[in-house]
Design a protein around this motif. Structure first.
Motif, mmCIF file in Angstrom:
data_model
loop_
_atom_site.group_PDB
_atom_site.id
_atom_site.type_symbol
_atom_site.label_atom_id
_atom_site.label_comp_id
_atom_site.label_asym_id
_atom_site.label_seq_id
_atom_site.Cartn_x
_atom_site.Cartn_y
_atom_site.Cartn_z
ATOM 1 N N HIS A 11 0.463 -1.391 0.111
ATOM 2 C CA HIS A 11 0.004 0.009 0.100
ATOM 3 C C HIS A 11 1.127 1.131 -0.342
ATOM 4 C CE1 HIS A 11 -4.164 -1.549 0.526
ATOM 5 N NE2 HIS A 11 -3.645 -1.895 1.375
ATOM 6 N N ASP A 12 0.530 2.445 -0.746
ATOM 7 C CA ASP A 12 1.408 3.596 -0.665
ATOM 8 C C ASP A 12 -0.091 4.585 -0.747
ATOM 9 O OD1 ASP A 12 3.169 5.358 -3.138
ATOM 10 O OD2 ASP A 12 2.848 5.559 -1.005
ATOM 11 N N HIS A 22 -4.907 3.267 -4.075
ATOM 12 C CA HIS A 22 -3.994 3.463 -2.619
ATOM 13 C C HIS A 22 -4.479 4.813 -2.150
ATOM 14 C CE1 HIS A 22 -0.323 1.611 -4.741
ATOM 15 N NE2 HIS A 22 -1.652 -0.263 -3.742
ATOM 16 N N ARG A 64 1.911 12.612 2.817
ATOM 17 C CA ARG A 64 0.600 12.177 2.065
ATOM 18 C C ARG A 64 0.307 13.415 1.217
ATOM 19 N NH1 ARG A 64 0.225 7.368 4.389
ATOM 20 N NH2 ARG A 64 0.380 6.919 6.183
ATOM 21 N N ASP A 76 0.067 0.710 5.364
ATOM 22 C CA ASP A 76 0.848 1.003 4.498
ATOM 23 C C ASP A 76 1.624 -0.688 4.135
ATOM 24 O OD1 ASP A 76 0.786 3.801 3.806
ATOM 25 O OD2 ASP A 76 1.466 4.464 5.233
#
Length: 236
Positions: A6-7, A174, A113, A232
């Motif tokens: 996951h990003d 994502h 983010r 993540d």
């Protein structure tokens, strides 16, 4: 499945009820708008219309008024009166961030983010809220329905616009969407977001949020960073 991780770098957050306290302002502004269009306070018609507003919290306000008043002309008159009344309430100091909201957004951005704030209100009202809170530069991007072609929630358009405009992630899965209404949840799911979190500080309860397909339910938006940290590292 590929061996990717996951990003979760695109975070799309609702405003009223999720990051901003509502405290009945939407209902008060609606009552003003309804009065301007001749809906008698205390009447059965008024009660039915107010209940519909409650049930559709999170939906684009112009869409709500189209349903309630039938014609485009009446809907636009109602929406204009609503926006004016809401702006006056905001100017009167009756808007505040929910606990930990600013700190959460700052934390998410500090972690690298991209944060986008979305609303069902018109741009003029969204800007009034941002100005009242001193949030103009808090998020990377702010979006209202008009910024995404005119359709608000439950359509996926604002989430997809955030995805396209920011370029923060290569895969829409994502993306993280968080909001307090079933319309936020539906919008996130329809956009293909990997995480769609319901938040219990606004219009709808846990049963409604999970029933709409929320992948997670949070007591408040301040819980979001802790939710994302272990995810993540998980495979897609």
């Amino acid at each position: 499945m590929t061996d990717r991780t996951h990003d979760l770098n695109l975070i799309v957050l609702d405003m009223a009820g999720t990051t901003v306290a509502d405290d009945g302002l939407v209902e008060r502004a609606f009552e003003h708008a309804a009065g301007r269009l001749g809906v008698e306070p205390g009447s059965a018609d008024h009660a039915a219309k107010l209940q519909y507003v409650r049930d559709t919290m999170g939906e684009s306000k112009i869409s709500v008024f189209r349903h309630l008043f039938g014609t485009e002309e009446l809907a636009r008159r109602a929406n204009s009166a609503f926006e004016q009344a809401y702006a006056e309430l905001v100017d009167g100091g009756l808007v505040a961030p929910l606990p930990g909201a600013r700190e959460t957004i700052e934390k998410l951005r500090a972690d690298g983010r991209t944060v986008v704030l979305t609303t069902g209100f018109a741009r003029v009202t969204q800007d009034a809220i941002l100005d009242a809170l001193g949030w103009r530069d808090l998020a990377d991007l702010t979006l209202c329905p008009a910024d995404a072609g005119g359709r608000g929630r439950p359509y996926p358009d604002m989430v997809l616009t955030a995805f396209l405009r920011t370029g923060a992630v290569a895969d829409v899965r994502h993306t993280v969407v968080a909001g307090d209404t079933v319309y936020d949840v539906l919008s996130g799911n329809r956009a293909g977001a990997g995480i769609v979190a319901g938040v219990l500080t606004g219009a709808h309860d846990r049963a409604a949020l999970t029933g709409a397909g929320a992948t997670h339910v949070l007591a408040g938006i301040a819980e979001l960073p802790a939710l994302l940290a272990p995810l993540d590292a998980e495979p897609v």
